[in-house]
Design an enzyme around this catalytic site. Structure first.
Site, mmCIF file in Angstrom:
data_model
loop_
_atom_site.group_PDB
_atom_site.id
_atom_site.type_symbol
_atom_site.label_atom_id
_atom_site.label_comp_id
_atom_site.label_asym_id
_atom_site.label_seq_id
_atom_site.Cartn_x
_atom_site.Cartn_y
_atom_site.Cartn_z
ATOM 1 N N LYS A 71 55.489 44.964 34.439
ATOM 2 C CA LYS A 71 55.916 43.938 35.397
ATOM 3 C C LYS A 71 55.844 42.531 34.799
ATOM 4 O O LYS A 71 56.638 41.658 35.136
ATOM 5 C CB LYS A 71 55.085 44.018 36.677
ATOM 6 C CG LYS A 71 55.392 45.282 37.485
ATOM 7 C CD LYS A 71 54.643 45.324 38.785
ATOM 8 C CE LYS A 71 54.825 46.678 39.447
ATOM 9 N NZ LYS A 71 54.175 46.760 40.753
ATOM 10 N N GLY A 132 39.412 44.220 43.583
ATOM 11 C CA GLY A 132 40.222 44.269 42.362
ATOM 12 C C GLY A 132 40.846 42.923 42.062
ATOM 13 O O GLY A 132 41.149 42.149 42.980
ATOM 14 N N ALA A 133 41.021 42.666 40.764
ATOM 15 C CA ALA A 133 41.557 41.362 40.361
ATOM 16 C C ALA A 133 42.607 41.511 39.261
ATOM 17 O O ALA A 133 42.729 40.679 38.375
ATOM 18 C CB ALA A 133 40.407 40.465 39.886
ATOM 19 N N ASN A 156 35.349 42.011 42.621
ATOM 20 C CA ASN A 156 35.801 42.783 41.461
ATOM 21 C C ASN A 156 34.621 43.195 40.589
ATOM 22 O O ASN A 156 33.624 42.471 40.489
ATOM 23 C CB ASN A 156 36.781 41.935 40.636
ATOM 24 C CG ASN A 156 37.509 42.760 39.598
ATOM 25 O OD1 ASN A 156 38.021 43.830 39.910
ATOM 26 N ND2 ASN A 156 37.543 42.295 38.364
HETATM 27 P P1 ATR Z 1 46.773 46.794 38.214
HETATM 28 O O1 ATR Z 1 47.906 46.134 37.504
HETATM 29 O O2 ATR Z 1 47.088 48.132 38.817
HETATM 30 O O3 ATR Z 1 46.072 45.903 39.162
HETATM 31 P P2 ATR Z 1 44.832 46.239 36.209
HETATM 32 O O4 ATR Z 1 45.496 44.929 35.964
HETATM 33 O O5 ATR Z 1 44.388 47.054 35.057
HETATM 34 O O6 ATR Z 1 45.773 47.191 37.053
HETATM 35 O O7 ATR Z 1 43.606 45.976 37.199
HETATM 36 C C1 ATR Z 1 42.865 47.008 37.638
HETATM 37 C C2 ATR Z 1 41.778 46.480 38.586
HETATM 38 O O8 ATR Z 1 41.018 47.600 38.994
HETATM 39 C C3 ATR Z 1 40.821 45.519 37.930
HETATM 40 O O9 ATR Z 1 40.368 44.607 38.895
HETATM 41 C C4 ATR Z 1 39.679 46.446 37.499
HETATM 42 O O10 ATR Z 1 38.421 45.817 37.407
HETATM 43 P P3 ATR Z 1 37.985 45.016 36.070
HETATM 44 O O11 ATR Z 1 38.563 43.640 36.191
HETATM 45 O O12 ATR Z 1 36.516 45.064 36.134
HETATM 46 O O13 ATR Z 1 38.559 45.810 34.915
HETATM 47 C C5 ATR Z 1 39.651 47.406 38.647
HETATM 48 N N1 ATR Z 1 39.067 48.703 38.282
HETATM 49 C C6 ATR Z 1 39.564 49.628 37.453
HETATM 50 N N2 ATR Z 1 38.759 50.711 37.389
HETATM 51 C C7 ATR Z 1 37.695 50.457 38.203
HETATM 52 C C8 ATR Z 1 36.502 51.175 38.570
HETATM 53 N N3 ATR Z 1 36.252 52.370 38.080
HETATM 54 N N4 ATR Z 1 35.662 50.587 39.438
HETATM 55 C C9 ATR Z 1 35.919 49.371 39.947
HETATM 56 N N5 ATR Z 1 37.026 48.632 39.636
HETATM 57 C C10 ATR Z 1 37.901 49.163 38.781
#
Ligand code: ATR
Length: 277
Positions: A71, A132-133, A156
């Protein structure tokens, strides 16, 4: 001789892409509107996205969707962008108008439409928490602000990423991050899971106290990726919705951009998709 209708070429680009429901959705819309359309899945390696995109349009493609992880690349590729795409820095819909590639982002509008029209939940003056961020959070924040929530908070796993997100959007609304201890001191009317946690099938937990009796919990994921969150919500007696409704609504908005008509969303379509999950 019967007149042969031209086939309009559309596609979705991503990696992985084999389980994308977008072809089913757009072919359904086209059938209902009597439009002769093809919609294919195009798998790309990281370094082949732009090459394949250009090839698609050179061979007569009229428009495409872009999903993870491209994206941002799609945003950089588009020569002109909608205001929402500019704020999110991400594009999920590309069209070609007068030889110019136009990028839009229908994710946020699709999310809000599912909430307002289907779930009948109004964000105005509500307390909203996003888990999430990453890119999924960024895609919905501008549209959430258009609805004027009372507050928007980000929680997050990695606090620094939440801080970056807050900084990015603080000029357009009341947004802040919460850490573990702040989280338990607050209650929210709407909690949105925008993490990619479910993709890895990891178990899910949240402090139950952040929900009140009328709160709703919306997971942007759907299908298997949403199973753990859905089960957690059921165990804790919280109203839950997955992201299938958003998926359909954002697709309808893409269709509107390409074809100038917004298809009706039906239960029949939802049921077809549930069978494909
Ligand atoms: P997307 O584009 O789908 O949002 P991304 O940019 O990789 O994917 O972001 C994934 C989000 O999910 C992030 O906020 C990530 O947290 P981190 O910033 O700590 O990486 C969160 N995330 C992924 N796996 C996780 C887990 N097992 N527990 C908690 N948060 C998770």
């Amino acid at each position: 001789m019967a007149e042969q209708k031209l086939i309009k070429k559309y596609a979705v680009f991503g990696n992985p892409i084999e389980h994308s429901l977008s072809p089913t959705i757009h072919e359904y819309f086209a059938r209902k509107l009597d439009i002769n359309l093809s919609y294919e899945r195009i798998l790309c390696d990281e370094d082949k996205f732009e090459f394949k995109l250009k090839k698609f349009f050179d061979s007569g493609g009229l428009g495409c969707n872009v999903t993870l992880p491209f994206k941002r690349e799609a945003f950089l590729f588009a020569e002109e962008k909608s205001d929402v795409a500019k704020v999110t820095g991400a594009v999920n819909t590309i069209s070609k108008k007068n030889d110019v590639f136009f990028g839009d982002n229908t994710d946020g509008a699709g999310f809000i439409r599912d909430l307002k029209e289907n779930i009948k939940f109004d964000i105005t003056d509500k307390r909203v928490l996003i888990l999430g961020a990453g890119g999924a959070s960024m895609g919905i924040i501008p549209n959430i602000f258009l609805e004027k929530p009372k507050i928007l908070r980000i929680f997050n796993r990695t606090l620094d990423n939440a801080k970056i997100l807050v900084e990015r959007f603080s000029s357009i609304g009341n947004i802040n991050y919460v850490d573990n201890s702040d989280l338990t001191e607050n209650q929210f009317d709407l909690v949105i899971n925008a993490t990619s946690q479910g993709m890895n099938q990891t178990s899910f937990d949240l402090p139950r106290g952040i929900f009140n009796d009328n709160s709703i919990f919306y997971d942007l994921s759907y299908g298997k990726a949403s199973t753990n969150v859905k089960n957690w919500a059921a165990e804790n007696n919280i109203q839950f919705f997955d992201g299938l409704g958003m998926l359909i609504e954002q697709a309808a908005d893409s269709f509107l951009i390409w074809e100038g008509v917004r298809p009706n969303i039906t239960e029949e379509l939802k049921n077809i998709l549930i069978k494909e999950l």
